[in-house]
Enzyme design. Sequence first.
Site, PDB file in Angstrom:
ATOM      1  N   PRO A  16       0.861  -1.196   0.000  1.00  0.00           N
ATOM      2  CA  PRO A  16       0.000   0.000   0.000  1.00  0.00           C
ATOM      3  C   PRO A  16       0.888   1.233   0.000  1.00  0.00           C
ATOM      4  O   PRO A  16       1.844   1.300   0.775  1.00  0.00           O
ATOM      5  CB  PRO A  16      -0.772  -0.120   1.320  1.00  0.00           C
ATOM      6  CG  PRO A  16       0.078  -0.978   2.189  1.00  0.00           C
ATOM      7  CD  PRO A  16       0.842  -1.898   1.283  1.00  0.00           C
ATOM      8  N   MET A  17       0.612   2.188  -0.867  1.00  0.00           N
ATOM      9  CA  MET A  17       1.425   3.412  -0.893  1.00  0.00           C
ATOM     10  C   MET A  17       0.532   4.615  -1.153  1.00  0.00           C
ATOM     11  O   MET A  17      -0.154   4.696  -2.181  1.00  0.00           O
ATOM     12  CB  MET A  17       2.525   3.315  -1.948  1.00  0.00           C
ATOM     13  CG  MET A  17       3.661   2.395  -1.526  1.00  0.00           C
ATOM     14  SD  MET A  17       5.001   2.338  -2.746  1.00  0.00           S
ATOM     15  CE  MET A  17       4.304   1.264  -3.989  1.00  0.00           C
ATOM     16  N   GLN A  70      -6.749  -0.855   3.056  1.00  0.00           N
ATOM     17  CA  GLN A  70      -5.995  -0.588   4.278  1.00  0.00           C
ATOM     18  C   GLN A  70      -6.580   0.615   5.019  1.00  0.00           C
ATOM     19  O   GLN A  70      -6.804   1.671   4.431  1.00  0.00           O
ATOM     20  CB  GLN A  70      -4.523  -0.315   3.978  1.00  0.00           C
ATOM     21  CG  GLN A  70      -3.708  -0.370   5.271  1.00  0.00           C
ATOM     22  CD  GLN A  70      -2.283   0.127   5.130  1.00  0.00           C
ATOM     23  OE1 GLN A  70      -2.055   1.266   4.735  1.00  0.00           O
ATOM     24  NE2 GLN A  70      -1.331  -0.724   5.481  1.00  0.00           N
ATOM     25  N   CYS A 100       2.654   3.344   9.921  1.00  0.00           N
ATOM     26  CA  CYS A 100       2.957   4.658   9.330  1.00  0.00           C
ATOM     27  C   CYS A 100       3.809   5.480  10.303  1.00  0.00           C
ATOM     28  O   CYS A 100       3.463   5.639  11.468  1.00  0.00           O
ATOM     29  CB  CYS A 100       1.671   5.408   8.998  1.00  0.00           C
ATOM     30  SG  CYS A 100       2.022   7.032   8.321  1.00  0.00           S
ATOM     31  N   ASN A 200       8.694  -7.454   4.051  1.00  0.00           N
ATOM     32  CA  ASN A 200       8.678  -6.181   3.314  1.00  0.00           C
ATOM     33  C   ASN A 200       9.876  -5.321   3.728  1.00  0.00           C
ATOM     34  O   ASN A 200      10.276  -5.319   4.882  1.00  0.00           O
ATOM     35  CB  ASN A 200       7.355  -5.440   3.603  1.00  0.00           C
ATOM     36  CG  ASN A 200       7.321  -4.029   3.028  1.00  0.00           C
ATOM     37  OD1 ASN A 200       7.147  -3.058   3.756  1.00  0.00           O
ATOM     38  ND2 ASN A 200       7.483  -3.891   1.730  1.00  0.00           N
ATOM     39  N   GLY A 201      10.397  -4.620   2.738  1.00  0.00           N
ATOM     40  CA  GLY A 201      11.475  -3.669   3.000  1.00  0.00           C
ATOM     41  C   GLY A 201      12.687  -3.918   2.141  1.00  0.00           C
ATOM     42  O   GLY A 201      13.355  -4.941   2.289  1.00  0.00           O
ATOM     43  N   ASP A 202      12.939  -2.993   1.193  1.00  0.00           N
ATOM     44  CA  ASP A 202      14.156  -3.002   0.362  1.00  0.00           C
ATOM     45  C   ASP A 202      14.224  -4.120  -0.665  1.00  0.00           C
ATOM     46  O   ASP A 202      15.316  -4.435  -1.140  1.00  0.00           O
ATOM     47  CB  ASP A 202      15.420  -3.085   1.239  1.00  0.00           C
ATOM     48  CG  ASP A 202      15.610  -1.857   2.108  1.00  0.00           C
ATOM     49  OD1 ASP A 202      14.869  -0.878   1.917  1.00  0.00           O
ATOM     50  OD2 ASP A 202      16.496  -1.890   2.984  1.00  0.00           O
ATOM     51  N   GLY A 223       7.251  -2.354  -2.537  1.00  0.00           N
ATOM     52  CA  GLY A 223       6.737  -0.995  -2.630  1.00  0.00           C
ATOM     53  C   GLY A 223       7.489  -0.161  -3.640  1.00  0.00           C
ATOM     54  O   GLY A 223       7.183  -0.129  -4.827  1.00  0.00           O
ATOM     55  N   ARG A 224       8.559   0.519  -3.183  1.00  0.00           N
ATOM     56  CA  ARG A 224       9.203   1.537  -4.011  1.00  0.00           C
ATOM     57  C   ARG A 224       9.727   1.002  -5.338  1.00  0.00           C
ATOM     58  O   ARG A 224       9.636   1.690  -6.355  1.00  0.00           O
ATOM     59  CB  ARG A 224      10.324   2.218  -3.207  1.00  0.00           C
ATOM     60  CG  ARG A 224       9.770   3.120  -2.114  1.00  0.00           C
ATOM     61  CD  ARG A 224      10.830   3.489  -1.104  1.00  0.00           C
ATOM     62  NE  ARG A 224      11.305   2.307  -0.387  1.00  0.00           N
ATOM     63  CZ  ARG A 224      12.338   2.296   0.436  1.00  0.00           C
ATOM     64  NH1 ARG A 224      13.014   3.397   0.631  1.00  0.00           N
ATOM     65  NH2 ARG A 224      12.691   1.186   1.062  1.00  0.00           N
TER      66      ARG A 224
HETATM   67  C1  LIG Z   1       5.194   6.927  -1.309  1.00  0.00           C
HETATM   68  C2  LIG Z   1       4.951   5.897  -0.225  1.00  0.00           C
HETATM   69  C3  LIG Z   1       3.716   5.826   0.372  1.00  0.00           C
HETATM   70  C4  LIG Z   1       3.455   4.844   1.345  1.00  0.00           C
HETATM   71  N1  LIG Z   1       2.200   4.737   1.876  1.00  0.00           N
HETATM   72  C5  LIG Z   1       1.913   3.684   2.690  1.00  0.00           C
HETATM   73  C6  LIG Z   1       0.569   3.411   3.078  1.00  0.00           C
HETATM   74  O1  LIG Z   1      -0.380   4.087   2.662  1.00  0.00           O
HETATM   75  N2  LIG Z   1       0.368   2.365   3.931  1.00  0.00           N
HETATM   76  C7  LIG Z   1       1.388   1.576   4.387  1.00  0.00           C
HETATM   77  O2  LIG Z   1       1.160   0.630   5.140  1.00  0.00           O
HETATM   78  N3  LIG Z   1       2.666   1.809   4.014  1.00  0.00           N
HETATM   79  C8  LIG Z   1       2.942   2.807   3.163  1.00  0.00           C
HETATM   80  N4  LIG Z   1       4.208   2.974   2.703  1.00  0.00           N
HETATM   81  C9  LIG Z   1       5.238   2.000   3.094  1.00  0.00           C
HETATM   82  C10 LIG Z   1       5.310   0.848   2.077  1.00  0.00           C
HETATM   83  O3  LIG Z   1       4.095   0.135   2.042  1.00  0.00           O
HETATM   84  C11 LIG Z   1       6.446  -0.118   2.422  1.00  0.00           C
HETATM   85  O4  LIG Z   1       6.219  -0.668   3.687  1.00  0.00           O
HETATM   86  C12 LIG Z   1       7.811   0.576   2.429  1.00  0.00           C
HETATM   87  O5  LIG Z   1       7.964   1.430   1.315  1.00  0.00           O
HETATM   88  C13 LIG Z   1       8.952  -0.454   2.443  1.00  0.00           C
HETATM   89  O6  LIG Z   1       8.888  -1.291   1.330  1.00  0.00           O
HETATM   90  P1  LIG Z   1       9.828  -1.051   0.027  1.00  0.00           P
HETATM   91  O7  LIG Z   1      11.248  -1.015   0.487  1.00  0.00           O
HETATM   92  O8  LIG Z   1       9.523  -2.214  -0.873  1.00  0.00           O
HETATM   93  O9  LIG Z   1       9.430   0.259  -0.559  1.00  0.00           O
HETATM   94  C14 LIG Z   1       4.488   3.956   1.754  1.00  0.00           C
HETATM   95  C15 LIG Z   1       5.736   4.061   1.151  1.00  0.00           C
HETATM   96  C16 LIG Z   1       5.977   5.005   0.165  1.00  0.00           C
HETATM   97  C17 LIG Z   1       7.340   5.056  -0.492  1.00  0.00           C
END
Ligand SMILES: Cc1cc2nc3c(=O)[nH]c(=O)nc-3n(C[C@H](O)[C@H](O)[C@H](O)COP(=O)(O)O)c2cc1C
Length: 323
Positions: A16-17, A70, A100, A200-202, A223-224
């Site tokens: 979720p982002m 979410q 968050c 999750n993460g990186d 995510g990213r």
């Molecule tokens: C632009 C952005 C918005 C995000 N919004 C949410 C969100 O709405 N809900 C949530 O649980 N995490 C949110 N996150 C966190 C991501 O879901 C994820 O946990 C985090 O980016 C780490 O994963 P990654 O390294 O694959 O990016 C957000 C991250 C980014 C970069």
Amino acid sequence: MKTNFLNRDTPLILAPMDDVTDIPFRRICRQLGADIVMTEFTSCEALIRGIPKSLARIRIQPDEHPVGIQLFGSRVESMEKAVDIASQLQPDFIDINCGCWARNHAQRGEGAALLKDLPLLERIVAAVVKTSPVPVTVKTRLGWDQNSIVILDVARIVEQAGAQALTIHCRTRNQAYKGAADWQWLAKVKATISIPVIGNGDVQTPVDVRAMLDLGCDGVMIGREAIINPWIFKMSRHYLETGEESAPPSPGERFQICLQHLNLAEQYKSPRWGTVHLRKHFIGYIRGFPEAAHIRSSLFKINDLGILRETLLAYQDHYLRVV
Ligand SMILES: Cc1cc2nc3c(=O)[nH]c(=O)nc-3n(C[C@H](O)[C@H](O)[C@H](O)COP(=O)(O)O)c2cc1C
């Protein structure tokens, strides 16, 4: 009736982002191999007040399933009411945001602030599980800071309260996005609870996906990397199934997805907001094109989807001529 929303072993899940995982992008990611997608986090208080922008964030389309909505909040009754509203849209599951890091949310006791009040976290999860007609999941971090890593306690609480999966962004709240995600906690959590654990993460490559699964977790959330490379899902599935890395998408494929994304944005966004949303994805969509940096900076100046389409098509013509 509550059903199993994990549609396959080792699901690859779009994280979720906020301001990213809207309907157009979720549909693109489903098409490119994401097994499960999730909405942007949405305030339960705003849903109860019927704020149109918040109601729009939880809209889902038939071709998105399985999709989770979410929600975040810090009041049990509000979460229950918001679950009633959200479940009318028939998501496959409801996810509770306990991760968050943003200061304004933390000050209201929402998101990662729940990691400082585990009794409240427990009450919220239990109440949502009781209210929700669909499975409930929780997404969280390791703890508030390095001195208060509570993820093993959280895992036990969440399982006992009836959640059906736990996603862990392997950082603390105070880290935000700093430092490397500490995946070692995934194995420890797996050894502690029986419900599915999503890592999750990186995660940036198919090899990362394999490595995270090798720690024992049941699925991987991305995510990213997906923002600039939504093909990561397809490429990772290929790698998991064959052990071989696939070629990155060709410029033609990138262009086709970019235009498709633009068409979806036209359906769901205003001409201006559609362009703003698309900007986050350009870096990936035009990667490998000659003069990519120049193209990107010119695309960033456009505020209308029609003009954006014309410009993209002109670049495509140019690209096809010069290569
Ligand atoms: C632009 C952005 C918005 C995000 N919004 C949410 C969100 O709405 N809900 C949530 O649980 N995490 C949110 N996150 C966190 C991501 O879901 C994820 O946990 C985090 O980016 C780490 O994963 P990654 O390294 O694959 O990016 C957000 C991250 C980014 C970069």
